[in-house]
Write a protein that holds these residues in place. Structure first.
Motif, PDB file in Angstrom:
ATOM      1  N   LYS A   1       0.291   4.233   0.194  1.00 58.19           N
ATOM      2  CA  LYS A   1      -0.350   5.307   0.618  1.00 58.19           C
ATOM      3  C   LYS A   1       0.411   4.481   2.348  1.00 58.19           C
ATOM      4  CE  LYS A   1      -4.015   3.280   2.832  1.00 58.19           C
ATOM      5  NZ  LYS A   1      -5.152   2.972   2.673  1.00 58.19           N
ATOM      6  N   ARG A   2       0.936   4.063   2.854  1.00 53.81           N
ATOM      7  CA  ARG A   2       0.565   3.916   4.261  1.00 53.81           C
ATOM      8  C   ARG A   2       1.852   5.262   4.639  1.00 53.81           C
ATOM      9  NH1 ARG A   2      -0.692  -1.479   3.657  1.00 53.81           N
ATOM     10  NH2 ARG A   2      -0.308  -1.578   1.288  1.00 53.81           N
TER      11      ARG A   2
ATOM     12  N   ASP B   1      -3.391  -2.439  -3.392  1.00 51.18           N
ATOM     13  CA  ASP B   1      -4.971  -3.119  -4.234  1.00 51.18           C
ATOM     14  C   ASP B   1      -4.211  -1.941  -5.230  1.00 51.18           C
ATOM     15  OD1 ASP B   1      -5.537  -1.046  -3.156  1.00 51.18           O
ATOM     16  OD2 ASP B   1      -7.538  -2.352  -2.528  1.00 51.18           O
ATOM     17  N   SER B   2      -3.357  -0.933  -5.763  1.00 52.03           N
ATOM     18  CA  SER B   2      -3.419   0.279  -6.783  1.00 52.03           C
ATOM     19  C   SER B   2      -2.428   0.100  -7.503  1.00 52.03           C
ATOM     20  CB  SER B   2      -3.794   1.317  -5.559  1.00 52.03           C
ATOM     21  OG  SER B   2      -2.690   1.609  -5.392  1.00 52.03           O
TER      22      SER B   2
ATOM     23  N   SER C   1       3.870  -0.529  -1.478  1.00 59.66           N
ATOM     24  CA  SER C   1       3.093  -0.860  -0.392  1.00 59.66           C
ATOM     25  C   SER C   1       4.357  -0.897   1.068  1.00 59.66           C
ATOM     26  CB  SER C   1       2.606  -1.200  -0.482  1.00 59.66           C
ATOM     27  OG  SER C   1       1.176  -1.347   0.661  1.00 59.66           O
TER      28      SER C   1
ATOM     29  N   LYS D   1      -6.090  -2.133   4.366  1.00 63.09           N
ATOM     30  CA  LYS D   1      -5.095  -1.958   3.981  1.00 63.09           C
ATOM     31  C   LYS D   1      -3.927  -2.073   4.375  1.00 63.09           C
ATOM     32  CE  LYS D   1      -7.789  -0.357   1.298  1.00 63.09           C
ATOM     33  NZ  LYS D   1      -8.001  -0.075  -0.422  1.00 63.09           N
ATOM     34  N   ASP D   2      -3.948  -1.550   5.777  1.00 66.96           N
ATOM     35  CA  ASP D   2      -1.983  -1.450   6.289  1.00 66.96           C
ATOM     36  C   ASP D   2      -1.775  -2.705   6.754  1.00 66.96           C
ATOM     37  OD1 ASP D   2       0.347  -0.580   7.408  1.00 66.96           O
ATOM     38  OD2 ASP D   2      -0.961   0.823   7.744  1.00 66.96           O
TER      39      ASP D   2
ATOM     40  N   GLU E   1      -1.176   2.170  -2.443  1.00 69.31           N
ATOM     41  CA  GLU E   1      -1.857   1.418  -1.530  1.00 69.31           C
ATOM     42  C   GLU E   1      -1.615   0.078  -2.183  1.00 69.31           C
ATOM     43  OE1 GLU E   1      -4.023   1.891   0.935  1.00 69.31           O
ATOM     44  OE2 GLU E   1      -4.246   3.795   0.812  1.00 69.31           O
TER      45      GLU E   1
ATOM     46  N   GLN F   1      -4.455  -8.164   4.660  1.00 66.43           N
ATOM     47  CA  GLN F   1      -4.259  -7.248   4.048  1.00 66.43           C
ATOM     48  C   GLN F   1      -5.439  -7.298   2.451  1.00 66.43           C
ATOM     49  OE1 GLN F   1      -0.168  -6.581   2.545  1.00 66.43           O
ATOM     50  NE2 GLN F   1      -0.614  -4.102   3.022  1.00 66.43           N
TER      51      GLN F   1
ATOM     52  N   VAL G   1       0.957  -1.205   0.237  1.00 60.96           N
ATOM     53  CA  VAL G   1      -0.449   0.187   0.032  1.00 60.96           C
ATOM     54  C   VAL G   1       0.752   1.241   0.106  1.00 60.96           C
ATOM     55  CG1 VAL G   1      -0.932   1.031   2.218  1.00 60.96           C
ATOM     56  CG2 VAL G   1      -2.213  -1.106   0.951  1.00 60.96           C
TER      57      VAL G   1
END
Length: 309
Positions: free
Chosen positions: A6-7, A116-117, A73, A208-209, A114, A178, A4
């Motif tokens: 974004k973490r 999954d992105s 991620s 997500k994390d 993220e 996750q 992820v």
């Protein structure tokens, strides 16, 4: 398996969270080499030199900005997580990706996102994805997979296994995973078996994390979590004796660098770079640095699902 970007939160360190403390312009080769040497990671990539033959295998779309942009991620220690500065991704995945970038003579540019992105963004936002992606046959239509490691899956519970869980029967218990990982798919399959047998369903807690996944088991919000075996082992070590493995690792599967679907030119270049690192001993040094020698392979393959369990 897994993962992820974004973490970006201070994903600072899995250990800290488990204990409750609260990822340009073109440069010349000299500049690229200097940038690749500036690393907080445990393995010093400065010893890895550009291989002109392998570098020439890459398409212009990868080399034109002089960067090797990697989707990651950084919340999956020790594969990829944030260094103490709270922003630099480090780990064995990152050291491998950085070494591949050095073979290409490109600046290593990890970009957080993220988990999954990442796959949908390879070929547009990212040159490749390196974030604990295992070769799940369900993913074969979304990218070209270049193997570089073998990993298994592991369940983890609180120390002493207070709920007396059995890895083969988690029906009726809360299991954290996750989001978007192979482990989420695995636990869903186990849940289907529970339902088919007329037992209570598994309470699948998808997050997500990965750091939150592990922390929730420590706090008792979840009874167990499932993750890559090296990640599970690291989380146990960092938990301060609050976690332990549940059973043995299973589903040994190749982990891979993921390239855009259909881009076999880049896939072959990445495979050649990984194989060079294996053959010259750099690969073994990276794995030893992170205590992950057991996952070593001797030959990198493209889309070889024959060893997937």
């Amino acid at each position: 398996m897994r993962k992820v970007l974004k973490r970006m939160t201070a994903g600072v360190c899995v250990g800290a969270m488990l204990l409750g403390v609260s990822a340009c312009g073109t440069k010349d080769e000299a500049d690229v080499a200097a940038d690749n040497q500036k690393s907080n990671a445990a393995f010093d990539v400065a010893q890895v030199k550009k291989d002109d033959r392998i570098a020439a295998m890459l398409p212009k779309s990868i080399t034109e900005d002089n960067k090797f942009t990697v989707g990651v991620s950084p919340d999956y220690a020790p594969a990829e997580f944030l260094d103490t500065d709270g922003k630099t991704p480090i780990g064995y995945d990152m050291d491998m990706a950085k070494a591949v970038a050095a073979v290409f003579g490109l600046k290593f540019s990890p970009t957080a996102a993220e988990f999954d992105s990442i796959l949908p963004s390879i070929g547009s936002k990212f040159d490749v994805g390196v974030s604990g992606f295992t070769m799940d046959p369900a993913r074969k239509d979304v990218g070209e997979f270049v193997s570089f490691l073998n990993v298994g899956a592991s369940f983890v519970v609180r120390k002493g296994n207070p709920k007396k869980l059995d890895a083969k029967n988690l029906c009726g218990h809360g299991v954290a995973v996750q989001t978007g990982t192979v482990h989420e798919t695995t636990v869903k399959k186990f849940n289907d078996e529970c339902v088919a047998a007329g037992k209570k369903p598994i309470d699948i807690q998808s997050m997500k994390d990965q750091t939150v996944v592990a922390t929730n088991v420590v706090s008792g919000k979840a009874d167990a979590f499932c993750a890559d075996s090296p990640v599970a082992g690291y989380a146990i070590k960092q938990s301060g004796d609050k976690l332990e493995p549940l059973g043995k690792a299973f589903n040994m599967t190749p982990e891979a660098v993921v390239v855009k679907k259909g881009d076999m030119q880049t896939a072959k270049a990445v495979q050649a770079a990984v194989q060079k690192l294996i053959d010259d001993g750099t690969y073994a040094k990276i794995l030893k640095t992170w205590g992950n020698e057991s996952g070593a392979i001797t030959k990198s393959e493209i889309n070889d699902y024959s060893s997937v369990q």
